[in-house]
Motif scaffolding. Structure first.
Motif, PDB file in Angstrom:
ATOM      1  N   ALA A 105       0.830  -1.193   0.000  1.00  0.00           N
ATOM      2  CA  ALA A 105       0.000   0.000   0.000  1.00  0.00           C
ATOM      3  C   ALA A 105       0.869   1.249   0.000  1.00  0.00           C
ATOM      4  N   VAL A 106       0.355   2.325  -0.594  1.00  0.00           N
ATOM      5  CA  VAL A 106       1.126   3.544  -0.802  1.00  0.00           C
ATOM      6  C   VAL A 106       0.679   4.631   0.159  1.00  0.00           C
ATOM      7  N   THR A 107       1.642   5.341   0.696  1.00  0.00           N
ATOM      8  CA  THR A 107       1.335   6.431   1.608  1.00  0.00           C
ATOM      9  C   THR A 107       0.867   7.694   0.878  1.00  0.00           C
ATOM     10  N   PRO A 108       1.558   8.159  -0.192  1.00  0.00           N
ATOM     11  CA  PRO A 108       1.168   9.419  -0.812  1.00  0.00           C
ATOM     12  C   PRO A 108      -0.257   9.383  -1.343  1.00  0.00           C
ATOM     13  N   ALA A 109      -0.829  10.573  -1.504  1.00  0.00           N
ATOM     14  CA  ALA A 109      -2.194  10.665  -1.996  1.00  0.00           C
ATOM     15  C   ALA A 109      -2.286  10.130  -3.410  1.00  0.00           C
ATOM     16  N   GLU A 110      -3.460   9.566  -3.750  1.00  0.00           N
ATOM     17  CA  GLU A 110      -3.645   8.945  -5.055  1.00  0.00           C
ATOM     18  C   GLU A 110      -4.775   9.622  -5.840  1.00  0.00           C
ATOM     19  N   GLU A 111      -5.003  10.947  -5.622  1.00  0.00           N
ATOM     20  CA  GLU A 111      -6.097  11.599  -6.322  1.00  0.00           C
ATOM     21  C   GLU A 111      -5.859  11.612  -7.825  1.00  0.00           C
ATOM     22  N   ASP A 112      -4.620  11.859  -8.244  1.00  0.00           N
ATOM     23  CA  ASP A 112      -4.301  11.926  -9.661  1.00  0.00           C
ATOM     24  C   ASP A 112      -3.908  10.551 -10.156  1.00  0.00           C
ATOM     25  N   PRO A 113      -4.252  10.210 -11.391  1.00  0.00           N
ATOM     26  CA  PRO A 113      -3.831   8.909 -11.932  1.00  0.00           C
ATOM     27  C   PRO A 113      -2.337   8.886 -12.144  1.00  0.00           C
ATOM     28  N   PRO A 114      -1.729   7.706 -12.083  1.00  0.00           N
ATOM     29  CA  PRO A 114      -0.281   7.623 -12.311  1.00  0.00           C
ATOM     30  C   PRO A 114       0.057   8.019 -13.731  1.00  0.00           C
ATOM     31  N   PRO A 115       1.280   8.480 -13.978  1.00  0.00           N
ATOM     32  CA  PRO A 115       1.670   8.897 -15.331  1.00  0.00           C
ATOM     33  C   PRO A 115       1.618   7.729 -16.286  1.00  0.00           C
ATOM     34  N   PRO A 116       1.355   7.972 -17.564  1.00  0.00           N
ATOM     35  CA  PRO A 116       1.263   6.869 -18.531  1.00  0.00           C
ATOM     36  C   PRO A 116       2.615   6.216 -18.739  1.00  0.00           C
ATOM     37  N   PRO A 117       2.632   4.931 -19.059  1.00  0.00           N
ATOM     38  CA  PRO A 117       3.894   4.236 -19.307  1.00  0.00           C
ATOM     39  C   PRO A 117       4.466   4.622 -20.660  1.00  0.00           C
ATOM     40  N   PRO A 118       5.735   4.306 -20.883  1.00  0.00           N
ATOM     41  CA  PRO A 118       6.314   4.548 -22.205  1.00  0.00           C
ATOM     42  C   PRO A 118       5.556   3.758 -23.264  1.00  0.00           C
ATOM     43  N   PRO A 119       5.671   4.132 -24.523  1.00  0.00           N
ATOM     44  CA  PRO A 119       4.953   3.419 -25.582  1.00  0.00           C
ATOM     45  C   PRO A 119       5.414   1.977 -25.685  1.00  0.00           C
ATOM     46  N   ASP A 120       4.518   1.150 -26.292  1.00  0.00           N
ATOM     47  CA  ASP A 120       4.816  -0.268 -26.525  1.00  0.00           C
ATOM     48  C   ASP A 120       5.081  -1.012 -25.234  1.00  0.00           C
ATOM     49  N   VAL A 157       7.165   1.246  -2.485  1.00  0.00           N
ATOM     50  CA  VAL A 157       8.167   0.317  -3.030  1.00  0.00           C
ATOM     51  C   VAL A 157       7.576  -1.094  -3.072  1.00  0.00           C
ATOM     52  N   ARG A 158       7.888  -1.805  -4.117  1.00  0.00           N
ATOM     53  CA  ARG A 158       7.547  -3.224  -4.215  1.00  0.00           C
ATOM     54  C   ARG A 158       8.707  -3.976  -4.851  1.00  0.00           C
ATOM     55  N   LEU A 159       8.695  -5.278  -4.689  1.00  0.00           N
ATOM     56  CA  LEU A 159       9.701  -6.122  -5.314  1.00  0.00           C
ATOM     57  C   LEU A 159       9.473  -6.151  -6.816  1.00  0.00           C
ATOM     58  N   ARG A 160      10.554  -6.231  -7.581  1.00  0.00           N
ATOM     59  CA  ARG A 160      10.439  -6.334  -9.035  1.00  0.00           C
ATOM     60  C   ARG A 160       9.560  -7.523  -9.420  1.00  0.00           C
ATOM     61  N   GLY A 161       8.892  -7.381 -10.553  1.00  0.00           N
ATOM     62  CA  GLY A 161       7.958  -8.409 -10.976  1.00  0.00           C
ATOM     63  C   GLY A 161       8.580  -9.762 -11.239  1.00  0.00           C
ATOM     64  N   HIS A 175      18.437  -2.379  -6.799  1.00  0.00           N
ATOM     65  CA  HIS A 175      17.985  -2.475  -8.181  1.00  0.00           C
ATOM     66  C   HIS A 175      16.967  -3.589  -8.386  1.00  0.00           C
ATOM     67  N   ASN A 176      16.604  -4.306  -7.308  1.00  0.00           N
ATOM     68  CA  ASN A 176      15.578  -5.333  -7.408  1.00  0.00           C
ATOM     69  C   ASN A 176      14.223  -4.857  -6.895  1.00  0.00           C
ATOM     70  N   VAL A 177      14.082  -3.568  -6.615  1.00  0.00           N
ATOM     71  CA  VAL A 177      12.793  -3.015  -6.241  1.00  0.00           C
ATOM     72  C   VAL A 177      12.454  -1.855  -7.178  1.00  0.00           C
ATOM     73  N   VAL A 178      11.170  -1.541  -7.260  1.00  0.00           N
ATOM     74  CA  VAL A 178      10.691  -0.467  -8.123  1.00  0.00           C
ATOM     75  C   VAL A 178       9.595   0.298  -7.400  1.00  0.00           C
ATOM     76  N   PRO A 179       9.306   1.541  -7.817  1.00  0.00           N
ATOM     77  CA  PRO A 179       8.212   2.291  -7.193  1.00  0.00           C
ATOM     78  C   PRO A 179       6.856   1.688  -7.543  1.00  0.00           C
ATOM     79  N   ILE A 180       5.912   1.771  -6.619  1.00  0.00           N
ATOM     80  CA  ILE A 180       4.532   1.400  -6.922  1.00  0.00           C
ATOM     81  C   ILE A 180       3.906   2.490  -7.784  1.00  0.00           C
ATOM     82  N   ASN A 181       4.111   3.718  -7.397  1.00  0.00           N
ATOM     83  CA  ASN A 181       3.651   4.872  -8.173  1.00  0.00           C
ATOM     84  C   ASN A 181       4.890   5.631  -8.642  1.00  0.00           C
ATOM     85  N   TRP A 182       5.061   5.751  -9.957  1.00  0.00           N
ATOM     86  CA  TRP A 182       6.283   6.347 -10.506  1.00  0.00           C
ATOM     87  C   TRP A 182       6.488   7.776 -10.056  1.00  0.00           C
TER      88      TRP A 182
END
Length: 490
Positions: free
Chosen positions: A59-74, A228-232, A212-219
């Protein structure tokens, strides 16, 4: 008489076991019949687990009112919203749905030269199998798109690992005993994980991992506490670091735990640290990773959420190889798996190897083994290139495939198990180990190392409701001895 009594006792034990089994089977059939008659209640929404691991996004602490930024293409994007933080006294996080384990998740790219083993050569190699294409980097896909070639990324699992910013402090000069300085960048974070394939889950999970084995939940918020979560493509496992006799291990540590408990079974203490049993401290008492006695500047070697520090430890040149337990000393008091930071998962090991030893991964995927194969013997066995790096098109491009430590003496793989060899992947020098010709011959040969950590007990939510208190069949005590409570991590 004693033999007859033993037989009677054995028969009585067997009868009691059979009776318990009959009661359990009857309860299961009754439960199934009851569920068939009653309407099924709407299940509580569950967090989306990471692919391949079955772990759930923290679960994420920061507010989630805005949608996360779009991912890179493809890039495959999972639109499932990030779950809201649970209050400390709410019910435990529901068990993640294993059927969602193959959902695609985008991962940010790597951008730190310290992790590069060498510059990969852009040769004529291409990803051929579906799993190889799933590991293709975003750069490769962009190049394919520019060349007009179609690229099916419907099965892409992840792209590339997270960028790393190392913040090592310099070890004290003039009195440093270090023959070499080995570096590792480690974070502590909240992570739901499964204990087994039956579905026993640890909603209050906490763990260590290489940065380098973890990534942000919300970029948008980057690697920040509670985000933070474990890499997929990584499975939750106790962190294992390695060093040789005579080495110093410099651990760049950051506490990325949520400032508030994310489950009612987590401790209220959110400070964390890395404390290693049996290694020497190089700089001062803060290298101990504890807050006891007259440690200066409370909380001593502990780190608050978001904080960062460096621990420098020394494997004394006169000591022997062996394993040293590693854990967070932020909250060590525990009982019945429901207290402290150790039962939820903030533990691991530092394995001290013989002087001059080299370390290699012993467990690879089929595709990784193929990438590291340079030929085959007449009998068909693969000839392994132990210096192989991931190719130019791979999301791990430039990182060693088999070497646990790269040429910059940075630990890039956190595997529990490994192959340990002497210098140059050969035998160990004579006298490294005590010669026991009959009981343990050939002790100077390379060996496979297994790191197995077990503890009692864990705070798992059981896979079946019959094991839990409050179930209508009231089998909690009947099934108590067979529940998932004793953990063996391997």
């Amino acid at each position: 008489m004693s033999t007859d009594r033993a037989h009677r006792q054995s028969l009585l034990s067997f009868v009691m076991f059979c009776a318990s089994l009959v009661v359990f089977m009857f309860a299961l059939s009754s439960s199934a019949a009851g569920q068939a008659k009653k309407p099924t209640p709407t299940p509580t929404p569950t967090p989306s687990p990471s692919p391949a691991t079955g772990t759930s996004a923290t679960a994420v602490t920061p507010a989630e009112e805005d949608p996360p930024p779009p991912p890179p293409p493809d890039t495959v994007w999972d639109p499932t919203p990030t779950p809201i933080v649970a209050e400390p006294h709410e019910e435990p996080t529901p068990t993640p749905d294993p059927a969602q384990q193959d959902q695609g998740l985008y991962e940010p790219s790597i951008a730190d030269d310290l992790l590069q083993e060498e510059q990969p050569v852009q040769d004529s190699s291409q990803p051929t199998t579906e799993s190889e294409q799933a590991y293709a980097s975003q750069d490769y896909k962009d190049a394919q798109a520019r060349s007009g070639e179609s690229y099916d990324d419907s099965y892409v699992v992840t792209s590339e690992p997270n960028s790393i910013q190392y913040e090592y402090s310099t070890a004290s000069t003039g009195r440093s005993p270090c023959e070499r300085v080995i570096k590792a960048s480690v974070v502590a974070f909240d992570q739901v994980f499964f204990w087994n394939r039956l579905g026993a889950v640890q909603p209050q999970g906490m763990m260590f991992a290489l940065r380098h084995n973890v990534v942000p939940i919300n970029w948008r918020y980057g690697l920040s506490p509670g985000n933070v979560r474990l890499r997929g493509d990584k499975r939750p496992r106790p962190l294992t670091l390695r060093m040789n006799v005579g080495d110093c291990l410099q651990i760049d540590f950051q506490n990325l735990l949520n400032p508030r408990p994310v489950d009612q079974q987590q401790p209220a203490t959110r400070h964390a640290s890395i404390h290693v049993v049996g290694l020497q401290l190089v700089n001062d008492i803060t290298d101990d990773g504890s807050n006891v006695g007259r440690n200066p500047n409370p909380p001593g070697g502990l780190v608050a959420p978001g904080g960062r520090t460096t621990y420098t430890l020394y494997a004394d040149g006169s000591m022997k190889e062996g394993v040293h337990l590693m854990y967070s000393a932020g909250a060590t008091t525990t009982g019945e798996g429901d207290g402290g930071q150790i039962p939820p998962g903030l533990f691991g090991a530092v394995n001290v190897e013989p002087r001059g030893a080299e370390w290699y991964r012993s467990q690879l995927t089929r595709d990784e083994l193929q990438l590291a194969t340079r030929g085959r013997t007449p009998a068909g066995q693969p000839i392994i290139n132990y210096d192989a790096v991931y190719p130019w098109w791979h999301r791990y491009r430039g990182l060693p495939i088999l070497k646990i430590m790269n040429k910059n003496r940075i630990i890039v793989h956190q595997d529990l198990n490994a192959i340990i060899t002497g210098p140059g992947r050969g035998k160990f020098p004579a006298g490294t180990f005590r010669d026991i010709p009959v009981v343990a011959p050939n002790r100077d040969w390379p060996f496979r190392e297994f790191t197995i950590i077990y503890h009692d007990e864990i705070g798992a939510v059981q896979a079946f409701p019959h094991f839990e208190d409050g179930h209508p069949e009231n089998l909690e005590f009947t099934l108590h001895g067979s529940r998932d409570a004793f953990a063996i991590n391997y």
